[in-house]
Design a protein around this motif. Structure first.
Motif, PDB file in Angstrom:
ATOM      1  N   SER A 709     -28.175 -28.666  -9.434  1.00 16.70           N
ATOM      2  CA  SER A 709     -28.694 -27.144  -9.809  1.00 16.70           C
ATOM      3  C   SER A 709     -29.785 -26.682  -8.740  1.00 16.70           C
ATOM      4  N   GLN A 710     -29.750 -25.491  -8.295  1.00 16.86           N
ATOM      5  CA  GLN A 710     -30.500 -24.864  -7.269  1.00 16.86           C
ATOM      6  C   GLN A 710     -30.844 -25.529  -6.353  1.00 16.86           C
ATOM      7  N   ILE A 711     -29.936 -26.248  -5.619  1.00 19.20           N
ATOM      8  CA  ILE A 711     -30.566 -27.232  -4.731  1.00 19.20           C
ATOM      9  C   ILE A 711     -31.216 -26.741  -3.591  1.00 19.20           C
ATOM     10  N   GLU A 712     -30.781 -25.705  -3.134  1.00 18.43           N
ATOM     11  CA  GLU A 712     -31.417 -24.972  -1.870  1.00 18.43           C
ATOM     12  C   GLU A 712     -32.704 -24.502  -2.111  1.00 18.43           C
ATOM     13  N   LEU A 713     -33.140 -24.037  -3.330  1.00 13.51           N
ATOM     14  CA  LEU A 713     -34.411 -23.517  -3.607  1.00 13.51           C
ATOM     15  C   LEU A 713     -35.238 -24.688  -3.708  1.00 13.51           C
ATOM     16  N   ARG A 714     -34.857 -25.884  -4.390  1.00 15.77           N
ATOM     17  CA  ARG A 714     -35.529 -27.124  -4.442  1.00 15.77           C
ATOM     18  C   ARG A 714     -35.989 -27.574  -2.880  1.00 15.77           C
ATOM     19  N   ILE A 715     -34.870 -27.584  -2.030  1.00 11.81           N
ATOM     20  CA  ILE A 715     -35.268 -27.691  -0.714  1.00 11.81           C
ATOM     21  C   ILE A 715     -36.217 -26.976   0.013  1.00 11.81           C
ATOM     22  N   MET A 716     -36.361 -25.710  -0.349  1.00 10.78           N
ATOM     23  CA  MET A 716     -37.311 -24.688   0.168  1.00 10.78           C
ATOM     24  C   MET A 716     -38.694 -24.918  -0.402  1.00 10.78           C
ATOM     25  N   ALA A 717     -38.684 -25.749  -1.708  1.00 10.23           N
ATOM     26  CA  ALA A 717     -40.044 -25.974  -2.303  1.00 10.23           C
ATOM     27  C   ALA A 717     -40.478 -27.253  -1.561  1.00 10.23           C
ATOM     28  N   HIS A 718     -39.584 -28.044  -1.090  1.00 12.33           N
ATOM     29  CA  HIS A 718     -39.878 -29.143  -0.410  1.00 12.33           C
ATOM     30  C   HIS A 718     -40.507 -28.974   1.031  1.00 12.33           C
ATOM     31  N   LEU A 719     -39.837 -28.246   1.703  1.00 11.57           N
ATOM     32  CA  LEU A 719     -40.063 -27.885   3.069  1.00 11.57           C
ATOM     33  C   LEU A 719     -41.410 -27.014   3.130  1.00 11.57           C
ATOM     34  N   SER A 720     -41.516 -25.910   2.219  1.00 11.47           N
ATOM     35  CA  SER A 720     -42.633 -25.026   2.363  1.00 11.47           C
ATOM     36  C   SER A 720     -43.790 -25.786   1.798  1.00 11.47           C
ATOM     37  N   SER A 721     -43.778 -26.640   0.918  1.00 10.75           N
ATOM     38  CA  SER A 721     -44.862 -27.105   0.174  1.00 10.75           C
ATOM     39  C   SER A 721     -45.726 -26.137  -0.388  1.00 10.75           C
ATOM     40  N   ASP A 722     -45.099 -24.832  -1.069  1.00 11.62           N
ATOM     41  CA  ASP A 722     -45.587 -24.031  -1.646  1.00 11.62           C
ATOM     42  C   ASP A 722     -45.815 -24.454  -3.081  1.00 11.62           C
ATOM     43  N   SER A 723     -47.244 -24.202  -3.415  1.00 13.48           N
ATOM     44  CA  SER A 723     -47.682 -24.692  -4.711  1.00 13.48           C
ATOM     45  C   SER A 723     -47.086 -23.963  -5.887  1.00 13.48           C
ATOM     46  N   GLY A 724     -46.801 -22.563  -5.655  1.00 16.74           N
ATOM     47  CA  GLY A 724     -46.128 -22.131  -6.811  1.00 16.74           C
ATOM     48  C   GLY A 724     -44.764 -22.795  -7.134  1.00 16.74           C
ATOM     49  N   LEU A 725     -43.959 -22.781  -6.231  1.00 13.18           N
ATOM     50  CA  LEU A 725     -42.583 -23.326  -6.114  1.00 13.18           C
ATOM     51  C   LEU A 725     -42.524 -24.736  -6.783  1.00 13.18           C
ATOM     52  N   LEU A 726     -43.453 -25.630  -6.020  1.00 15.84           N
ATOM     53  CA  LEU A 726     -43.520 -26.937  -6.467  1.00 15.84           C
ATOM     54  C   LEU A 726     -43.986 -27.037  -8.082  1.00 15.84           C
ATOM     55  N   HIS A 727     -44.883 -26.152  -8.559  1.00 16.65           N
ATOM     56  CA  HIS A 727     -45.224 -26.161  -9.898  1.00 16.65           C
ATOM     57  C   HIS A 727     -44.283 -25.768 -10.924  1.00 16.65           C
ATOM     58  N   ALA A 728     -43.334 -24.811 -10.539  1.00 15.06           N
ATOM     59  CA  ALA A 728     -42.133 -24.346 -11.431  1.00 15.06           C
ATOM     60  C   ALA A 728     -41.179 -25.432 -11.340  1.00 15.06           C
ATOM     61  N   PHE A 729     -40.784 -25.958 -10.360  1.00 13.08           N
ATOM     62  CA  PHE A 729     -39.828 -27.004 -10.169  1.00 13.08           C
ATOM     63  C   PHE A 729     -40.317 -28.521 -11.176  1.00 13.08           C
ATOM     64  N   ALA A 730     -41.587 -28.743 -10.765  1.00 17.33           N
ATOM     65  CA  ALA A 730     -42.068 -29.980 -11.480  1.00 17.33           C
ATOM     66  C   ALA A 730     -42.301 -29.861 -12.920  1.00 17.33           C
ATOM     67  N   ASN A 731     -42.465 -28.611 -13.437  1.00 16.06           N
ATOM     68  CA  ASN A 731     -42.427 -28.287 -14.983  1.00 16.06           C
ATOM     69  C   ASN A 731     -41.115 -27.985 -15.636  1.00 16.06           C
ATOM     70  N   GLY A 732     -40.273 -27.965 -14.856  1.00 21.79           N
ATOM     71  CA  GLY A 732     -39.094 -27.709 -15.391  1.00 21.79           C
ATOM     72  C   GLY A 732     -38.695 -26.179 -15.831  1.00 21.79           C
ATOM     73  N   LEU A 733     -39.395 -25.328 -15.276  1.00 16.21           N
ATOM     74  CA  LEU A 733     -39.415 -23.914 -15.424  1.00 16.21           C
ATOM     75  C   LEU A 733     -38.194 -23.325 -14.937  1.00 16.21           C
ATOM     76  N   ASP A 734     -37.682 -22.049 -15.523  1.00 15.16           N
ATOM     77  CA  ASP A 734     -36.449 -21.486 -14.850  1.00 15.16           C
ATOM     78  C   ASP A 734     -37.217 -20.656 -13.760  1.00 15.16           C
TER      79      ASP A 734
END
Length: 931
Positions: A709-734
């Motif tokens: 599910s949404q693997i490329e966005l998750r990879i973007m979060a990993h590569l960019s270390s953006d706190s907003g994206l990391l928070h959204a995925f870590a907390n299971g948000l849409d």
């Protein structure tokens, strides 16, 4: 230097080389943005030619700038040709400088073409008793062939003498000018005779003779046996002036007043100092090392050294050293006795590594039977073992079953390490004979692909030319091509054995060159040995298993599609106000842009309005006719590619369809598949989903599809270390809803479906490097609004913006970007002087690490899941397909729940990223239900 009596006088059509290299090579440039791929391609072909024929006398001939005497005869001559691209023009002077520094006579004669210079020099050489070899890809040169002049096409290594001309054209060299004059030449804008094509021109020439004979015997034309013969005399009469003019234009001059003679065009000593400077300037590492003996050092301000050697500055330029034996076809063994076979089995058993390749009766692994096997234990030490050649008067060969039994222990033994080229194919073919190939240690196709996926194509011929500077024997040169191509079992042993043994020899030499370069960049060696080579074995199992297809369902869908296509065609004709051929670009251009006056969105290179898919998609937003044509095209493609074709691909033995997974095609590392292409079945249309319904499970089994599910966005979060994206995925948000909340400034619970749709477009658009203009088009909003959305997005997710900026700079500095696992994704146009190409490379630089990492993750998942499946009862579960980020399984009904849980666990834990990976799955009777 005296003329070597055995070596031919070689004449190189430099202009032919230049255009073929420019259009045939992947784009390359040095760190200053100077395009270099045409230079590289031409010099590579010249080096190969020199190595093969070892001439003492040569002429490399190029066209001069400006008009020629043919333009005076016919001002429209070559008027259809587009102007030379700047990226090609800029490579001519450097190329000429390198050729001169190599000591090769370079000729550019004003007011004539290279063909005329070559024609004149061949005649002068004949008068001096010299044999001439003309290296060109130009068919017009066939008129020069005689007992003293031979052509060679360096792209396929095919020689053409007088019988060769007759075989290719159906006429002798003496009638080639007449042939060209009758049918004309669109490329050179030679008019010819209207209505005369290849077949009618041959009919006239074979039935009567040359143009003069034809005009002396017009009454005989009606008696000839070709279509249109009865009315051809009238056409010939009406267009005699055009025919005579065309004959004059097509005739290569053989009597130019040149002030030099072939025996004066000897090869001089190379100016290695000049070559070193040129190779350093244009960043050809390997060649620099060859002429200096030193390691390549970057030129001042060198940022992007991604041309000749794609790894790093400390990479060995060439692991095949000057001490390596030259490739000599006459030194190979042909194994025809039991004693010889035993000797080769012993040699391979004792060798630390040996090259292996099979030669088969078919290109498809499910139908293929082994015709022969080639082996190689050291450079130059190779053999061919013929087993099933069945042409008339074929020599007595070893009993194939007995020979394979003798080879089986060697092939099955994991301790006997093998290197091959696409060994997955060999593994599948050997499986047809009940032999399991083990000990697959290396694969040169995968080594080249991982070293640099875009520097060249990854088949043996291209790699041999690119890395070894050797033009190998080609299959087409011994088997022919097209419908008349022989299968390998029909090829005589005198031709088959050198070709086959050379392949194994080249494979081992390539490995000896490529592997040290990969080891020099350990991450790349790891991608090959820990990912790609093991994966090839997994893919082999999947291919052999295949997938069950409901052919009756597809037949019904084909019938339904045929009816809809016919109805759509009638609708389109009604909307257009006339019937026309929907497959004709010209007729479609007339209807859309002349009759209906629709806006021209884009033009072809020749200036005509484009009717490409992107253009029609844009027009379809506002006009019903292009929309109907798009639907017609989509349904026609679906019918031709899938509903009609899939049932024909069902294997008669297994009752299943067996695709071929390609590991070395896409630039990013993603798998592709052929026959059938599983990656392109539409999923957004009802008709595409119906095709997936035909992929079914056997009785007692279910289809299970597991999708990241949404693997490329998750990879973007990993590569960019953006706190907003990391928070959204870590907390299971849409994440799309979370993005909408940030961009539109509303609470999460108040995000509308329209806002979520827009944020989804932003999320995925940014991954693909979309501009504000592109986003505006996709969302159908003003460009200013789109720019505002993007600006707000980057304010809320600054880590993403920083990642994009850093990635662009990294790509420009080193010429490539990397995946999380170290795979390199080269971007040869990142410093291109062409703004559009450079912008495209910058977009790719942002997207490639995500696509490439996603590709690596699904591959690692396949390895983990396959490793587990091998511990289970093989009759309970099999992995049958891989499509994008999805794995598809066929599982016994009673085991579905337990096995699905295990698969999800393995996939979600295949790698560890800064955010969790999530896998969704479903179960059904067919693929569509499970998707």
């Amino acid at each position: 230097m005296s003329q070597n009596s055995e070596a031919p006088f070689v004449l190189v059509d430099g202009s032919s080389y230049l255009f073929r290299a420019f259009h045939g090579m992947p784009p390359m440039s040095n760190s200053q943005g100077q395009a270099t791929h045409a230079i590289y391609g031409v010099i590579n072909m010249l080096k190969s030619l020199l190595k093969t024929y070892e001439p003492t006398h040569i002429a490399v001939v190029f066209d001069a700038k400006g008009k020629t005497f043919r333009d005076d005869i016919y001002p429209e001559y070559k008027a259809n040709r587009p102007p030379m691209p700047d990226e090609l023009r800029s490579q001519i002077a450097p190329l000429h400088a390198i050729i001169k520094a190599m000591g090769l006579p370079l000729i550019v004669e004003p007011n004539v073409e290279a063909d005329d210079v070559i024609g004149t020099l061949t005649k002068r050489a004949t008068a001096l008793g010299m044999k001439s070899l003309v290296s060109t890809g130009d068919k017009d040169m066939a008129q020069l062939v005689d007992d003293h002049v031979t052509l060679i096409n360096t792209m396929n290594n095919t020689l053409m003498d007088v019988p060769g001309v007759v075989e290719k054209f159906g006429i002798g060299p003496e009638l080639i000018i007449d042939f060209l004059a009758l049918k004309g030449d669109k490329v050179d804008n030679i008019p010819g005779v209207p209505g005369v094509g290849d077949k009618s021109a041959l009919g006239l020439l074979q039935g009567i003779g040359g143009i003069n004979d034809i005009y002396n015997n017009l009454d005989k034309i009606a008696t000839l046996d070709f279509r249109g013969a009865k009315t051809m005399a009238k056409k010939m009469q009406e267009h005699e002036q055009s025919a005579r003019l065309s004959y004059e234009l097509a005739t290569i001059a053989i009597d130019l007043p040149l002030d030099y003679s072939p025996d004066q065009l000897s090869i001089k000593d190379a100016d290695n100092n000049a070559l070193a400077e040129l190779f350093q300037t244009y960043e050809f590492k390997r060649w620099f090392t060859e002429v200096t003996g030193d390691t390549f050092a970057k030129a001042p301000h060198n940022k992007n050294n991604n041309n000749d050697s794609p790894v790093s500055e400390s990479t060995p330029a060439n692991a095949v050293t000057s001490n390596t034996p030259k490739i000599d076809h006459t030194k190979y063994d042909v194994v025809l006795t039991e004693a010889a076979l035993a000797q080769w089995i012993e040699k391979c058993s004792s060798a630390p590594l040996f090259g292996l390749q099979t030669f088969t009766s078919s290109a498809h692994y499910m139908e293929a039977q082994i015709v022969g096997i080639s082996l190689c234990v050291a450079a130059g030490d190779a053999c061919y073992i013929p087993l099933l050649h069945d042409y008339p008067d074929a020599p007595e060969q070893l009993n194939s079953q007995w020979a394979l039994e003798q080879l089986t222990p060697l092939l099955k033994n994991s301790k006997n390490q093998k290197v091959g080229h696409n060994l997955k194919f060999d593994k599948n073919v050997l499986a047809n004979h009940g032999i399991t190939l083990n000990g697959v240690a290396y694969d040169t196709m995968l080594e080249s692909y991982v070293l640099n996926s875009v520097v060249t194509k990854h088949h043996i011929e291209a790699l041999s030319l690119h890395y070894l500077g050797h033009s190998p024997i080609t299959l087409e040169s011994i088997a022919g091509k097209g419908a008349k191509q022989l299968t390998f079992n029909q090829i005589g042993l005198a031709e088959a054995a050198p070709f086959a043994a050379e392949n194994a020899d080249i494979i081992l030499r390539l490995h000896q060159l490529l592997w040290p370069q990969l080891v020099n960049a350990p991450e790349l060696a790891n991608v090959v040995s820990e990912l790609e080579v093991p994966l090839s074995q997994v893919l082999s199992r999947m291919e052999q298993t295949g997938v069950l297809i409901d052919s009756q369902k597809l037949a019904q869908q084909s019938q339904s599609l045929a009816e809809r296509i016919l109805h759509l065609e009638e609708t389109v004709h009604e909307m257009a106000g006339e019937a026309f051929n929907l497959g004709s670009t010209k007729q479609l251009q007339h209807i859309l842009f002349e009759k209906m006056n629709l806006p021209v969105i884009k033009k072809t290179p020749k200036g005509a309005p484009s009717t490409g898919e992107e253009v029609l998609q844009e027009l379809a937003l506002n006009y019903p006719l292009p929309k109907a044509i798009m639907e017609y095209r989509g349904l026609t493609k679906l019918k031709n590619t899938y509903t009609d074709k899939l049932p024909k691909l069902i294997d008669h033995r297994t009752g299943r369809v067996h695709t071929s997974y390609q590991q070395a095609i896409t630039a990013t590392g993603r798998l592709s598949s052929t026959d059938p292409n599983l990656q392109n079945i539409p999923i957004r249309t009802e008709e595409g989903r119906k095709v997936r319904e035909a992929f079914i499970a056997r009785p007692g089994y279910k289809i299970v599809a597991a999708d990241y599910s949404q693997i490329e966005l998750r990879i973007m979060a990993h590569l960019s270390s953006d706190s907003g994206l990391l928070h959204a995925f870590a907390n299971g948000l849409d994440v799309h809803k979370a993005t909408a909340s940030e961009v539109f400034g509303v609470a999460l619970e108040h995000v509308t479906s329209e806002q979520r749709r827009s944020s989804k477009a932003i999320n995925f658009g940014l991954i693909y490097g979309m501009s504000a203009f592109g986003l505006a088009k996709q969302l159908n909003i003003p460009r200013g609004d789109a720019q505002h959305y993007m600006d707000t997005y980057f304010e809320r997710y600054p880590g993403v913006l920083q990642y994009m900026q850093d990635t662009r700079e990294e790509a420009k500095a080193q010429g490539y970007v990397k995946t999380v696992f170290g795979r390199r994704l080269y971007l040869p146009e990142i410093t291109s002087s062409n703004g559009a190409r450079r912008a495209g490379a910058e977009r790719a630089a942002i997207n490639a690490p995500m696509q490439g990492t996603a590709a690596d993750i699904i591959k690692l998942s396949m390895l983990a899941v396959d490793n587990w499946i091998q511990t289970q009862d093989q009759s309970d579960i099999c992995m049958i397909m891989q499509v994008h980020d999805e794995l598809i399984f066929e599982i016994k009904e009673q085991k579905v729940d337990a096995y699905s849980t295990k698969i999800i666990e393995l996939m979600e834990n295949a790698v560890s990223l800064a955010v969790p990976l999530t896998v969704e799955f479903d179960v059904g009777e067919n693929w569509e239900q499970a998707h």
